[in-house]
Design an enzyme around this catalytic site. Structure first.
Site: not given
Length: 699
Positions: A537, A601
């Site tokens: 995030e 990611d």
């Protein structure tokens, strides 16, 4: 708002961080395995202390970790966990969601059974909403009783002016020719602005209407059957139903042709087109947006942010030149298809038949699960308060906050050490990182539902009431100070997100549990799980679109030209890597559509590993269950992504979802990760090792 959406991310205190450092000394064994390249490597095994958090039975030790780490970490789990008939896929996220749903189910059943709740209280509203949704006999008895007045309102439209009045009324339900709402101005995050965007489609992607491949044709045929049968349930004969279905499809296909595709919709710059209200009125007169603003209480607006001007141009033309009768059928169909869940079973059955073609699901979900989803969507923060009281402690929230700060520190160090970024851009990046607002578990200020009326009389009327409440709540924000306390997810949600305009990272209570975070597990497990989630995030603030927003949440280019070009060159390497991934025969991942999530990611794993290496466990290097701390970190990362998925769902998600399939979310970053290669003894030529010339590294 960028979500983690694993399918569609917890915490440690300082004390827990140190627990694994005192583990008993393990006795190492060496197991030699061969990769597909024929090279021998050594994997550490042991008879030492047993840990928690890594499920050893999930591993398929017949697969070499340097060949396919996803299968190595999850192969036995995949073999032993077939997809339930009611599900489109089954993985770690589903298991946790089911666990959370079971907790919430008990709460909802208890609240629904309590008829003594004070009228107007959250408990009364939650109980009545859920009870009405569960009362299938009442839904059948009501038939179209509560829908008919709205159908009559559409039928009463006599001319274009009447159509414009209908579309302008914010209390009317269903899709229109475009979407209008209030949100933060992307270039002035301290103010709310009126925003208009493309919309109006039923199928989840514009390309389903436009492509001529076999899959798209099958979906269109199933959609036509669904439309025809829905119109017949409304009372049309076969010929009329077919004619009406064809009219709706023609209108939607015309909209699809004017719609931007999903890759284009990711571009923050191109989807920001501020126009004066006068200019909008002049350019799109048939939409009569001034009337829409007046009816919505937005007459004071001077400007409108238009997302896709070319779509509005087509919508403007359609209202004028498409037969009024056809447009009324479009409104009629969308009124019905949007509230199917609260209509008699025959409507639900038709909707599920279409869903079977789209997703491959074999049977519908249990009614209580559908009722829970509707209640969560309608009153998620009302029963969310009860959920967190029962299932999430203030101590857990404090621990999660500490881990976020550990990750923030690790990220700052990585930014400072980045060789390709100039000092000026680094300063802006650090400013943004330090400005991240962190929301964990549940809101500090709960949503006020006092203006929402809910009863047990009609599940359908409850849906209409919620829709009107949400619409009016959104419109009421215009002209008010920006509310920075709002949440975009409810507490039980197994997900997380980054909101660029608020420059915040948000982690609901629902995800702060195993397999993402386990207070009994060692640091390696938690950093490989929730740590990578937190880093994911955070990285959204610096992905190919998040990087366009500054520390205050404004759309502004804070990069030097050279640094921006260097970043995009590195991002393009990632895009090409994912373009080559193929989850099904001839079905490729779209590296441009999934760019932001793939970068997040890779960045999230990088930062989580850097933070983990500071822990006592990483420094001690002691082995648990045959794996080094580094190996356990990577196993944790892989096991959170385990999933079996129906091919129909995979095809749909590859076309529509900005997230890559789970197996590629696992191996994609690891193939670029020298630390992983070292941990498992992977060598050049192994499938899990990309050549240095083709390796991606950003942070």
């Amino acid at each position: 708002m960028t979500k983690l959406n694993f399918v569609r991310r917890a915490a440690l205190s300082a004390a827990v961080l140190g627990l694994a450092a005192g583990a008993a000394q393990a006795q190492d064994q060496k197991i030699k395995t061969k990769s597909s390249a024929g090279k021998t490597k050594t994997v550490v095994s042991t008879t030492g202390q047993s840990g928690v958090g890594i499920t050893l039975s999930n591993l398929d030790r017949t697969v070499a970790p340097c060949d396919d780490f996803y299968r190595f970490a999850n192969g036995n789990w995949m073999k032993n966990n077939p997809i339930p008939a009611s599900e489109t896929g089954w993985g770690g996220f589903n298991v946790l969601r089911n666990r959370n749903r079971d907790v919430v189910h008990g709460i909802l059943e208890k609240v629904a059974a309590d008829r003594t709740a004070k009228p107007g209280s959250n408990a009364q509203k939650v109980g009545d909403f859920y009870a009405a949704a569960m009362d299938s006999m009442a839904v059948e008895r009501a038939g179209l009783k509560y829908l008919q007045p709205r159908l009559d309102k559409i039928n009463a439209i006599q001319d274009v002016a009447g159509l414009q009045r209908y579309l302008a009324d914010p209390k009317n339900y269903g899709k229109g020719w475009y979407g209008l709402g209030v949100g933060q101005d992307p270039k002035n995050s301290t103010q709310y602005a009126v925003q208009v965007r493309q919309g109006g489609l039923t199928l989840s992607d514009r390309d389903y209407y436009l492509k001529d491949d076999a899959r798209s044709k099958t979906i269109r045929a199933a959609y036509r059957t669904y439309q025809i049968n829905t119109f017949k349930l409304l009372g049309d004969d076969q010929a009329t139903a077919e004619r009406n279905a064809d009219a709706v499809t023609r209108l939607e296909t015309r909209m699809a042709k004017a719609s931007r595709d999903r890759v284009a919709l990711r571009d923050r710059d191109k989807n920001y087109n501020k126009m004066t209200v006068a200019q909008v009125a002049a350019d799109y007169p048939n939409l009569d947006i001034p009337l829409r603003l007046k009816e919505s209480g937005l007459s004071s607006a001077k400007d409108i942010i238009v997302g896709q001007p070319e779509f509005l141009k087509e919508a403007n033309a359609m209202i004028k030149d498409e037969p009024l009768a056809d447009q009324k059928q479009y409104l009629r169909f969308h009124l019905v298809e949007g509230v199917t869940s609260a209509l008699p079973q025959a409507y639900v059955d038709e909707s599920f038949r279409l869903s079977k073609v789209l997703t491959g699901a074999k049977v519908p979900q249990a009614r209580w699960k559908r009722a829970f989803a509707a209640t969560d969507n309608a009153l998620g923060e009302a029963f969310g308060q009860i959920y967190v009281d029962q299932d999430f402690s203030p101590a857990a929230k404090a621990k999660a906050k500490l881990m976020v700060e550990n990750m923030r520190q690790a990220y700052a160090e990585r930014i400072q050490a980045t060789e390709w970024m100039s000092a000026a851009t680094k300063a802006e990046a650090l400013k943004k990182l330090n400005a991240f607002v962190v929301k964990i578990g549940y809101p500090d200020k709960w949503k006020d539902y006092s203006k929402l009326s809910i009863s047990r009389e009609s599940a359908l009327n409850n849906l209409f009431a919620v829709s009107e409440f949400n619409t009016m709540d959104n419109l009421s924000k215009f002209g008010q100070p920006v509310d920075r306390t709002v949440w975009g997810m409810t507490p039980p949600t197994v997900n997380a997100y980054y909101n660029a305009s608020l420059n915040e990272i948000v982690f609901p209570a629902g995800i702060l549990q195993s397999p993402f975070y386990d207070p009994k597990a060692d640091d390696a497990v938690n950093y490989g799980g929730i740590g990578a989630v937190i880093g994911h995030e955070m990285t959204h603030g610096f992905d190919d679109q998040g990087r366009k927003v500054d520390s205050e949440g404004n759309l502004r280019d804070w990069w030097t030209k050279e640094d921006g070009e260097k970043f995009m060159a590195k991002a393009d390497v990632v895009g090409k890597q994912y373009d080559a991934f193929m989850p099904l025969d001839s079905v490729h991942v779209n590296g441009k559509l999934t760019m932001g999530e793939n970068l997040a990611d890779l960045g999230g794993l990088t930062i989580a590993y850097a933070a983990f290496m500071k822990t006592p466990q990483a420094k001690a290097g002691k082995i648990i269950d045959g794996f080094t701390p580094e190996q356990r970190f990577f196993l944790s990362w892989a096991q959170i992504w385990r999933i079996n998925q129906r091919p129909e769902t995979t095809r749909q998600l590859v076309q529509t979802d900005p997230h890559s399939p789970g197996q590629f979310r696992t191996i994609g970053p690891l193939q670029n990760f020298p630390e992983f290669h070292k941990a498992f003894g992977c060598k050049d030529g192994d499938k899990m090792v990309r050549p240095v010339s083709n390796r991606a590294k950003i942070w």
